[in-house]
Design a protein around this motif. Structure first.
Motif, PDB file in Angstrom:
ATOM      1  N   TRP A 155     -22.613   4.293 -46.581  1.00 49.27           N
ATOM      2  CA  TRP A 155     -23.898   3.642 -46.376  1.00 49.27           C
ATOM      3  C   TRP A 155     -24.864   4.619 -45.707  1.00 49.27           C
ATOM      4  N   VAL A 156     -26.155   4.454 -45.985  1.00 52.73           N
ATOM      5  CA  VAL A 156     -27.146   5.403 -45.483  1.00 52.73           C
ATOM      6  C   VAL A 156     -27.237   5.419 -43.958  1.00 52.73           C
ATOM      7  N   ASP A 157     -26.837   4.355 -43.290  1.00 51.76           N
ATOM      8  CA  ASP A 157     -26.887   4.328 -41.824  1.00 51.76           C
ATOM      9  C   ASP A 157     -25.539   4.680 -41.205  1.00 51.76           C
ATOM     10  N   LYS A 158     -24.607   5.209 -42.031  1.00 50.08           N
ATOM     11  CA  LYS A 158     -23.271   5.642 -41.585  1.00 50.08           C
ATOM     12  C   LYS A 158     -22.331   4.486 -41.270  1.00 50.08           C
ATOM     13  N   THR A 159     -22.729   3.260 -41.621  1.00 52.31           N
ATOM     14  CA  THR A 159     -21.785   2.150 -41.504  1.00 52.31           C
ATOM     15  C   THR A 159     -20.577   2.447 -42.391  1.00 52.31           C
ATOM     16  N   PRO A 160     -19.352   2.297 -41.863  1.00 54.31           N
ATOM     17  CA  PRO A 160     -18.168   2.587 -42.677  1.00 54.31           C
ATOM     18  C   PRO A 160     -18.131   1.714 -43.937  1.00 54.31           C
TER      19      PRO A 160
END
Length: 214
Positions: A155-160
């Motif tokens: 995900w673009v916000d680094k959510t796994p």
């Protein structure tokens, strides 16, 4: 002052009229000052209290829509989104009318103080699946799920990325022809309506930002 015949002198009448006019002007100036103060409070105070929210979104928009916060009973009772955006829980969503490729879509969302949407739950997926059906009719919306390497989605916000919480169409992602971006495919029945696509294709986009809490 009254003269000997019990009449008010002309000079006194003029003074009374002058005093009355002065009172009217003082009242009007005071009323305008109060109105200006109220406008300032309505426009400035909400964002003063929401200093913990991303400021980039606030700087981009001057018109906002606020409604009751969820859950109820908190000390902050309202959530606000830019006019034209749609709120679900604590997020605001923008569904574009124009189309861009994958990279341009991400840049456009970032430029508005938001990001391509990150879907964290079935409830959010169901909400967005209903929103994209609304007029005007559109097909395929970019979301913020990108494949950096073969089979490695993020995900673009680094959510796994959790494959068990993904909503791919049957047979997707098929990783054909460098399909490393993701869209919600409008014709497909929800909730499983994600499709991997090539990054140069131009589609609509969904931007997401945290709602401003006041």
């Amino acid at each position: 002052m009254m003269n000997g015949q019990g009449r008010v002198s002309p000079g006194t009448v003029a003074e009374i009229r002058s005093f009355s006019s002065l009172n009217i002007w003082v009242f009007l100036i005071f009323a305008l000052a109060i109105k200006a103060a109220l406008v300032t409070i309505c426009l400035v105070v909400p964002f003063w209290h929401s200093s913990d929210q991303p400021r980039a979104l606030q700087q981009q928009f001057s018109e906002w829509k606020c409604d009751s916060a969820e859950p109820q009973g908190t000390d902050r009772g309202w959530m606000c989104c830019p006019e034209g955006w749609r709120r679900f829980q604590r997020s605001c969503y923008f569904l574009s009318l124009d189309t861009m490729n994958c990279a341009e879509s991400e840049q456009n969302c970032t430029g508005m103080g938001s990001q391509l949407v990150v879907i964290n739950s079935k409830a959010e997926q169901d909400f967005l699946s209903e929103q994209i059906k609304q007029s005007p009719p559109r097909q395929n919306f970019y979301i913020g799920l990108i494949e950096e390497k073969e089979g490695e989605w993020h995900w673009v916000d680094k959510t796994p990325y959790d494959v068990t919480a993904a909503f791919w169409r049957e047979g997707e992602p098929n990783n054909k022809n460098n399909e490393n971006c993701t869209v919600i495919h409008v014709p497909t029945q929800p909730p499983n309506n994600w499709n991997d696509v090539r990054a140069y294709l131009e589609y609509h986009r969904i931007c997401e930002a945290a709602a401003v809490i006041v």
